[in-house]
Design a protein around this motif. Structure first.
Motif, PDB file in Angstrom:
ATOM      1  N   ASP A  95      -9.478   9.410  -4.734  1.00  0.00           N
ATOM      2  CA  ASP A  95     -10.227  10.472  -4.069  1.00  0.00           C
ATOM      3  C   ASP A  95      -9.792  10.718  -2.626  1.00  0.00           C
ATOM      4  N   VAL A  96      -8.721  10.062  -2.205  1.00  0.00           N
ATOM      5  CA  VAL A  96      -8.168  10.262  -0.858  1.00  0.00           C
ATOM      6  C   VAL A  96      -6.659  10.400  -0.963  1.00  0.00           C
ATOM      7  N   GLU A  97      -6.052  10.904   0.105  1.00  0.00           N
ATOM      8  CA  GLU A  97      -4.594  11.010   0.138  1.00  0.00           C
ATOM      9  C   GLU A  97      -3.998   9.603   0.139  1.00  0.00           C
ATOM     10  N   LEU A  98      -2.989   9.397  -0.712  1.00  0.00           N
ATOM     11  CA  LEU A  98      -2.363   8.073  -0.782  1.00  0.00           C
ATOM     12  C   LEU A  98      -1.733   7.740   0.564  1.00  0.00           C
ATOM     13  N   PRO A  99      -2.090   6.578   1.114  1.00  0.00           N
ATOM     14  CA  PRO A  99      -1.473   6.194   2.392  1.00  0.00           C
ATOM     15  C   PRO A  99      -0.024   5.752   2.163  1.00  0.00           C
ATOM     16  N   PRO A 100       0.811   5.853   3.179  1.00  0.00           N
ATOM     17  CA  PRO A 100       2.173   5.338   3.045  1.00  0.00           C
ATOM     18  C   PRO A 100       2.107   3.851   2.716  1.00  0.00           C
ATOM     19  N   ARG A 101       3.059   3.399   1.919  1.00  0.00           N
ATOM     20  CA  ARG A 101       3.067   1.984   1.573  1.00  0.00           C
ATOM     21  C   ARG A 101       4.494   1.467   1.551  1.00  0.00           C
ATOM     22  N   THR A 102       4.596   0.180   1.743  1.00  0.00           N
ATOM     23  CA  THR A 102       5.859  -0.523   1.658  1.00  0.00           C
ATOM     24  C   THR A 102       5.650  -1.690   0.707  1.00  0.00           C
ATOM     25  N   VAL A 103       6.583  -1.878  -0.201  1.00  0.00           N
ATOM     26  CA  VAL A 103       6.536  -3.029  -1.102  1.00  0.00           C
ATOM     27  C   VAL A 103       7.655  -3.968  -0.668  1.00  0.00           C
ATOM     28  N   VAL A 104       7.275  -5.215  -0.385  1.00  0.00           N
ATOM     29  CA  VAL A 104       8.210  -6.199   0.133  1.00  0.00           C
ATOM     30  C   VAL A 104       8.246  -7.393  -0.805  1.00  0.00           C
ATOM     31  N   GLY A 105       9.442  -7.834  -1.157  1.00  0.00           N
ATOM     32  CA  GLY A 105       9.591  -9.037  -1.966  1.00  0.00           C
ATOM     33  C   GLY A 105       9.542 -10.271  -1.071  1.00  0.00           C
ATOM     34  N   VAL A 106       8.752 -11.259  -1.472  1.00  0.00           N
ATOM     35  CA  VAL A 106       8.640 -12.500  -0.710  1.00  0.00           C
ATOM     36  C   VAL A 106       8.865 -13.680  -1.662  1.00  0.00           C
ATOM     37  N   CYS A 107       9.225 -14.822  -1.098  1.00  0.00           N
ATOM     38  CA  CYS A 107       9.485 -16.017  -1.918  1.00  0.00           C
ATOM     39  C   CYS A 107       8.206 -16.633  -2.463  1.00  0.00           C
ATOM     40  N   SER A 108       7.185 -16.732  -1.625  1.00  0.00           N
ATOM     41  CA  SER A 108       5.926 -17.322  -2.067  1.00  0.00           C
ATOM     42  C   SER A 108       4.803 -16.819  -1.182  1.00  0.00           C
ATOM     43  N   LEU A 109       3.574 -16.969  -1.693  1.00  0.00           N
ATOM     44  CA  LEU A 109       2.383 -16.560  -0.964  1.00  0.00           C
ATOM     45  C   LEU A 109       1.359 -17.688  -1.015  1.00  0.00           C
ATOM     46  N   PRO A 110       0.412 -17.697  -0.079  1.00  0.00           N
ATOM     47  CA  PRO A 110      -0.603 -18.756  -0.064  1.00  0.00           C
ATOM     48  C   PRO A 110      -1.362 -18.842  -1.380  1.00  0.00           C
ATOM     49  N   GLY A 111      -1.646 -20.057  -1.800  1.00  0.00           N
ATOM     50  CA  GLY A 111      -2.441 -20.279  -3.006  1.00  0.00           C
ATOM     51  C   GLY A 111      -1.745 -19.920  -4.301  1.00  0.00           C
ATOM     52  N   GLY A 112      -0.450 -19.659  -4.246  1.00  0.00           N
ATOM     53  CA  GLY A 112       0.273 -19.277  -5.453  1.00  0.00           C
ATOM     54  C   GLY A 112       0.032 -17.844  -5.887  1.00  0.00           C
ATOM     55  N   ALA A 113      -0.537 -17.039  -4.998  1.00  0.00           N
ATOM     56  CA  ALA A 113      -0.801 -15.629  -5.323  1.00  0.00           C
ATOM     57  C   ALA A 113       0.512 -14.892  -5.569  1.00  0.00           C
ATOM     58  N   ASP A 114       0.429 -13.826  -6.357  1.00  0.00           N
ATOM     59  CA  ASP A 114       1.588 -12.988  -6.620  1.00  0.00           C
ATOM     60  C   ASP A 114       1.607 -11.744  -5.740  1.00  0.00           C
ATOM     61  N   VAL A 115       0.498 -11.489  -5.016  1.00  0.00           N
ATOM     62  CA  VAL A 115       0.404 -10.298  -4.185  1.00  0.00           C
ATOM     63  C   VAL A 115      -0.439 -10.610  -2.950  1.00  0.00           C
ATOM     64  N   GLN A 116      -0.084  -9.963  -1.851  1.00  0.00           N
ATOM     65  CA  GLN A 116      -0.840 -10.062  -0.599  1.00  0.00           C
ATOM     66  C   GLN A 116      -0.711  -8.720   0.111  1.00  0.00           C
ATOM     67  N   LEU A 117      -1.749  -8.339   0.854  1.00  0.00           N
ATOM     68  CA  LEU A 117      -1.759  -7.051   1.542  1.00  0.00           C
ATOM     69  C   LEU A 117      -1.848  -7.229   3.051  1.00  0.00           C
ATOM     70  N   ASP A 118      -1.127  -6.403   3.771  1.00  0.00           N
ATOM     71  CA  ASP A 118      -1.289  -6.205   5.195  1.00  0.00           C
ATOM     72  C   ASP A 118      -1.571  -4.716   5.370  1.00  0.00           C
ATOM     73  N   VAL A 119      -2.612  -4.390   6.128  1.00  0.00           N
ATOM     74  CA  VAL A 119      -3.083  -3.015   6.189  1.00  0.00           C
ATOM     75  C   VAL A 119      -3.389  -2.605   7.611  1.00  0.00           C
ATOM     76  N   ILE A 120      -3.067  -1.355   7.927  1.00  0.00           N
ATOM     77  CA  ILE A 120      -3.479  -0.752   9.199  1.00  0.00           C
ATOM     78  C   ILE A 120      -4.414   0.392   8.836  1.00  0.00           C
ATOM     79  N   ALA A 121      -5.587   0.373   9.438  1.00  0.00           N
ATOM     80  CA  ALA A 121      -6.584   1.427   9.233  1.00  0.00           C
ATOM     81  C   ALA A 121      -6.987   1.966  10.600  1.00  0.00           C
ATOM     82  N   ALA A 122      -7.483   3.190  10.624  1.00  0.00           N
ATOM     83  CA  ALA A 122      -7.921   3.793  11.881  1.00  0.00           C
ATOM     84  C   ALA A 122      -9.050   4.767  11.619  1.00  0.00           C
TER      85      ALA A 122
END
Length: 151
Positions: free
Chosen positions: A122-149
């Motif tokens: 229901d909103v305009e899709l924000p720009p996004r970047t997908v980055v490959g990483v070796c590992s994440l905390p807790g064995g997660a497969d995904v993590q987000l960093d977000v800027i909002a205003a």
């Protein structure tokens, strides 16, 4: 962005002076002037109209859902982002300016596309970047960093 640089007379000490556009918010000005609140895995920086959300994981009650599918993990991370936005001046997905998705398996980017599009439907899709990483905390497969205003 409205910032101007004024040259100083050659007789005066060499250097530049920055004039900040008065139309910029006072909150943004406070953020530019200090670095006291910068750190890893923060929820916000300063008291600006910008909000930084870092290290958002697919977790419930402190438990990372590392054994769930990438779609479920991404959806849970978005749930956590939505809750963090709501706790922060009642912001919403409409306030998201930039989304970085970190994946341990970059080929999973296609698998998260439908979740991404459905959650921001229901909103305009924000720009996004997908980055490959070796590992994440807790064995997660995904993590987000977000800027909002707030605009």
């Amino acid at each position: 962005m409205g910032q101007q640089t004024a040259e100083i007379d050659s007789d005066a000490e060499q250097g530049t002076e920055m004039n900040i556009d008065p139309a910029l918010s006072e909150e943004s000005k406070r953020q530019r002037e200090g670095t006291g609140n910068i750190g890893a895995f923060g929820k916000r920086t300063g008291s600006s109209d910008l909000r930084f959300f870092e290290g958002i994981l697919p977790e419930i009650d402190g438990e990372v859902l590392s054994d769930h599918s990438i779609e479920e993990q991404f959806s849970t991370a978005l749930d956590n982002l939505e809750a963090a936005l709501a706790d922060n001046r009642n912001a919403t997905f409409g306030d998201v300016m930039k989304l970085e998705i970190q994946l341990t398996d970059p080929s999973a980017a296609e698998a998260i596309d439908h979740v991404y599009e459905s959650r921001f439907d229901d909103v305009e899709l924000p720009p996004r970047t997908v980055v490959g990483v070796c590992s994440l905390p807790g064995g997660a497969d995904v993590q987000l960093d977000v800027i909002a205003a707030e605009e």
